[in-house]
Motif scaffolding. Structure first.
Motif, PDB file in Angstrom:
ATOM      1  N   GLU A  14       0.838  -1.206   0.000  1.00  0.00           N
ATOM      2  CA  GLU A  14       0.000   0.000   0.000  1.00  0.00           C
ATOM      3  C   GLU A  14       0.869   1.251   0.000  1.00  0.00           C
ATOM      4  O   GLU A  14       2.006   1.234   0.475  1.00  0.00           O
ATOM      5  N   SER A  15       0.299   2.332  -0.487  1.00  0.00           N
ATOM      6  CA  SER A  15       0.955   3.631  -0.426  1.00  0.00           C
ATOM      7  C   SER A  15      -0.110   4.714  -0.417  1.00  0.00           C
ATOM      8  O   SER A  15      -1.272   4.454  -0.764  1.00  0.00           O
ATOM      9  N   GLY A  16       0.301   5.911  -0.033  1.00  0.00           N
ATOM     10  CA  GLY A  16      -0.606   7.046  -0.084  1.00  0.00           C
ATOM     11  C   GLY A  16      -1.190   7.467   1.241  1.00  0.00           C
ATOM     12  O   GLY A  16      -1.902   8.473   1.313  1.00  0.00           O
ATOM     13  N   GLY A  17      -0.923   6.727   2.303  1.00  0.00           N
ATOM     14  CA  GLY A  17      -1.449   7.112   3.603  1.00  0.00           C
ATOM     15  C   GLY A  17      -0.751   8.334   4.159  1.00  0.00           C
ATOM     16  O   GLY A  17       0.243   8.807   3.608  1.00  0.00           O
ATOM     17  N   GLY A  18      -1.280   8.871   5.262  1.00  0.00           N
ATOM     18  CA  GLY A  18      -0.677  10.025   5.897  1.00  0.00           C
ATOM     19  C   GLY A  18      -1.726  10.896   6.540  1.00  0.00           C
ATOM     20  O   GLY A  18      -2.790  10.427   6.924  1.00  0.00           O
ATOM     21  N   LEU A  19      -1.424  12.177   6.661  1.00  0.00           N
ATOM     22  CA  LEU A  19      -2.334  13.125   7.259  1.00  0.00           C
ATOM     23  C   LEU A  19      -3.210  13.773   6.199  1.00  0.00           C
ATOM     24  O   LEU A  19      -2.732  14.093   5.103  1.00  0.00           O
ATOM     25  N   VAL A  20      -4.463  13.942   6.507  1.00  0.00           N
ATOM     26  CA  VAL A  20      -5.383  14.625   5.606  1.00  0.00           C
ATOM     27  C   VAL A  20      -6.338  15.456   6.460  1.00  0.00           C
ATOM     28  O   VAL A  20      -6.769  15.024   7.524  1.00  0.00           O
ATOM     29  N   GLN A  21      -6.642  16.630   5.983  1.00  0.00           N
ATOM     30  CA  GLN A  21      -7.544  17.502   6.709  1.00  0.00           C
ATOM     31  C   GLN A  21      -8.983  17.081   6.462  1.00  0.00           C
ATOM     32  O   GLN A  21      -9.343  16.659   5.339  1.00  0.00           O
ATOM     33  N   ALA A  22      -9.804  17.182   7.481  1.00  0.00           N
ATOM     34  CA  ALA A  22     -11.225  16.880   7.317  1.00  0.00           C
ATOM     35  C   ALA A  22     -11.798  17.729   6.196  1.00  0.00           C
ATOM     36  O   ALA A  22     -11.528  18.939   6.125  1.00  0.00           O
ATOM     37  N   GLY A  23     -12.546  17.079   5.304  1.00  0.00           N
ATOM     38  CA  GLY A  23     -13.099  17.782   4.169  1.00  0.00           C
ATOM     39  C   GLY A  23     -12.192  17.816   2.958  1.00  0.00           C
ATOM     40  O   GLY A  23     -12.600  18.288   1.889  1.00  0.00           O
ATOM     41  N   GLY A  24     -10.979  17.334   3.110  1.00  0.00           N
ATOM     42  CA  GLY A  24     -10.042  17.306   2.002  1.00  0.00           C
ATOM     43  C   GLY A  24     -10.183  16.044   1.179  1.00  0.00           C
ATOM     44  O   GLY A  24     -11.299  15.520   1.017  1.00  0.00           O
ATOM     45  N   SER A  25      -9.062  15.543   0.659  1.00  0.00           N
ATOM     46  CA  SER A  25      -9.091  14.305  -0.116  1.00  0.00           C
ATOM     47  C   SER A  25      -7.746  13.610  -0.034  1.00  0.00           C
ATOM     48  O   SER A  25      -6.711  14.243   0.204  1.00  0.00           O
ATOM     49  N   LEU A  26      -7.780  12.317  -0.247  1.00  0.00           N
ATOM     50  CA  LEU A  26      -6.579  11.495  -0.194  1.00  0.00           C
ATOM     51  C   LEU A  26      -6.830  10.244  -1.012  1.00  0.00           C
ATOM     52  O   LEU A  26      -7.952   9.722  -0.997  1.00  0.00           O
ATOM     53  N   THR A  27      -5.816   9.772  -1.706  1.00  0.00           N
ATOM     54  CA  THR A  27      -5.954   8.552  -2.483  1.00  0.00           C
ATOM     55  C   THR A  27      -4.943   7.513  -2.016  1.00  0.00           C
ATOM     56  O   THR A  27      -3.750   7.800  -1.958  1.00  0.00           O
ATOM     57  N   LEU A  28      -5.438   6.343  -1.689  1.00  0.00           N
ATOM     58  CA  LEU A  28      -4.589   5.212  -1.337  1.00  0.00           C
ATOM     59  C   LEU A  28      -4.418   4.317  -2.563  1.00  0.00           C
ATOM     60  O   LEU A  28      -5.342   4.172  -3.359  1.00  0.00           O
ATOM     61  N   SER A  29      -3.246   3.724  -2.655  1.00  0.00           N
ATOM     62  CA  SER A  29      -2.967   2.792  -3.743  1.00  0.00           C
ATOM     63  C   SER A  29      -2.453   1.485  -3.164  1.00  0.00           C
ATOM     64  O   SER A  29      -1.825   1.468  -2.111  1.00  0.00           O
ATOM     65  N   CYS A  30      -2.712   0.409  -3.898  1.00  0.00           N
ATOM     66  CA  CYS A  30      -2.210  -0.890  -3.483  1.00  0.00           C
ATOM     67  C   CYS A  30      -1.870  -1.682  -4.742  1.00  0.00           C
ATOM     68  O   CYS A  30      -2.719  -1.860  -5.612  1.00  0.00           O
ATOM     69  N   ALA A  31      -0.636  -2.152  -4.807  1.00  0.00           N
ATOM     70  CA  ALA A  31      -0.193  -2.915  -5.965  1.00  0.00           C
ATOM     71  C   ALA A  31       0.162  -4.336  -5.544  1.00  0.00           C
ATOM     72  O   ALA A  31       0.872  -4.542  -4.551  1.00  0.00           O
ATOM     73  N   ALA A  32      -0.320  -5.289  -6.303  1.00  0.00           N
ATOM     74  CA  ALA A  32      -0.005  -6.689  -6.063  1.00  0.00           C
ATOM     75  C   ALA A  32       1.100  -7.123  -7.016  1.00  0.00           C
ATOM     76  O   ALA A  32       1.080  -6.767  -8.192  1.00  0.00           O
ATOM     77  N   SER A  33       2.038  -7.894  -6.502  1.00  0.00           N
ATOM     78  CA  SER A  33       3.131  -8.382  -7.329  1.00  0.00           C
ATOM     79  C   SER A  33       3.499  -9.794  -6.885  1.00  0.00           C
ATOM     80  O   SER A  33       3.105 -10.251  -5.807  1.00  0.00           O
ATOM     81  N   GLY A  34       4.266 -10.452  -7.732  1.00  0.00           N
ATOM     82  CA  GLY A  34       4.698 -11.801  -7.404  1.00  0.00           C
ATOM     83  C   GLY A  34       4.160 -12.793  -8.411  1.00  0.00           C
ATOM     84  O   GLY A  34       4.003 -12.482  -9.586  1.00  0.00           O
ATOM     85  N   SER A  35       3.877 -14.002  -7.947  1.00  0.00           N
ATOM     86  CA  SER A  35       3.363 -15.033  -8.834  1.00  0.00           C
ATOM     87  C   SER A  35       2.532 -16.023  -8.037  1.00  0.00           C
ATOM     88  O   SER A  35       2.586 -16.061  -6.798  1.00  0.00           O
ATOM     89  N   ALA A  36       1.773 -16.806  -8.757  1.00  0.00           N
ATOM     90  CA  ALA A  36       0.983 -17.873  -8.150  1.00  0.00           C
ATOM     91  C   ALA A  36       1.747 -19.181  -8.366  1.00  0.00           C
ATOM     92  O   ALA A  36       1.554 -19.854  -9.375  1.00  0.00           O
ATOM     93  N   PHE A  37       2.650 -19.468  -7.443  1.00  0.00           N
ATOM     94  CA  PHE A  37       3.458 -20.681  -7.523  1.00  0.00           C
ATOM     95  C   PHE A  37       4.209 -20.744  -8.858  1.00  0.00           C
ATOM     96  O   PHE A  37       4.239 -21.768  -9.535  1.00  0.00           O
ATOM     97  N   GLY A  38       4.798 -19.609  -9.210  1.00  0.00           N
ATOM     98  CA  GLY A  38       5.611 -19.537 -10.407  1.00  0.00           C
ATOM     99  C   GLY A  38       4.852 -19.195 -11.665  1.00  0.00           C
ATOM    100  O   GLY A  38       5.466 -19.052 -12.728  1.00  0.00           O
ATOM    101  N   ASN A  39       3.534 -19.060 -11.564  1.00  0.00           N
ATOM    102  CA  ASN A  39       2.705 -18.748 -12.725  1.00  0.00           C
ATOM    103  C   ASN A  39       2.103 -17.357 -12.598  1.00  0.00           C
ATOM    104  O   ASN A  39       1.970 -16.830 -11.494  1.00  0.00           O
ATOM    105  N   PRO A  40       1.725 -16.755 -13.730  1.00  0.00           N
ATOM    106  CA  PRO A  40       1.036 -15.452 -13.647  1.00  0.00           C
ATOM    107  C   PRO A  40      -0.231 -15.581 -12.804  1.00  0.00           C
ATOM    108  O   PRO A  40      -0.854 -16.646 -12.763  1.00  0.00           O
ATOM    109  N   PHE A  41      -0.596 -14.499 -12.144  1.00  0.00           N
ATOM    110  CA  PHE A  41      -1.770 -14.558 -11.290  1.00  0.00           C
ATOM    111  C   PHE A  41      -2.823 -13.548 -11.732  1.00  0.00           C
ATOM    112  O   PHE A  41      -2.514 -12.583 -12.445  1.00  0.00           O
TER     113      PHE A  41
END
Length: 119
Positions: free
Chosen positions: A5-32
């Motif tokens: 995950e990335s994008g966390g932190g402080l945000v003011q009430a009424g503002g905006s924030l976007t979180l991101s999450c990237a998956a990587s790796g493999s499923a037992f050596g195969n694409p997932f």
């Protein structure tokens, strides 16, 4: 398969924030590929709760407390899910966790990212 995950932190009430999450790796050596992806959160002394979920086809589900304020989206090609937080409130302060239900592998969780809403 690992979720970061990335994008966390402080945000003011009424503002905006976007979180991101990237998956990587493999499923037992195969694409997932991933069925459901979601964001959960856990505030101090509270149970982990669903914030939003999106399936591979783009169908979404939201927790009642964030409906109309948060938007979940994903890009299947690069295994990424986003959470756009608009008009956050003080009670949205929590550790936000990314979740993925990976075909042939199972459920995976990110390490969590802190979001703190300030007045």
């Amino acid at each position: 398969v690992h979720l970061v995950e990335s994008g966390g932190g402080l945000v003011q009430a009424g503002g905006s924030l976007t979180l991101s999450c990237a998956a990587s790796g493999s499923a037992f050596g195969n694409p997932f590929s991933i069925n459901n992806m979601a964001w959960y959160r856990q505030a101090p002394e509270k149970e982990r709760e669903l914030v939003a979920m999106i399936n591979e086809a783009g169908r979404t589900k939201y927790g009642d407390s964030v409906k109309g304020r948060f938007t979940i989206s994903r890009i299947n090609a690069n295994h990424t899910v986003y959470l756009r937080m608009t008009n956050p409130k003080l009670e949205d302060t929590a550790v936000y966790y990314c979740f993925a239900d990976v075909y042939g592998v199972g459920q995976e969780w990110g390490q969590g990212t802190q979001v703190t809403v300030t007045s």
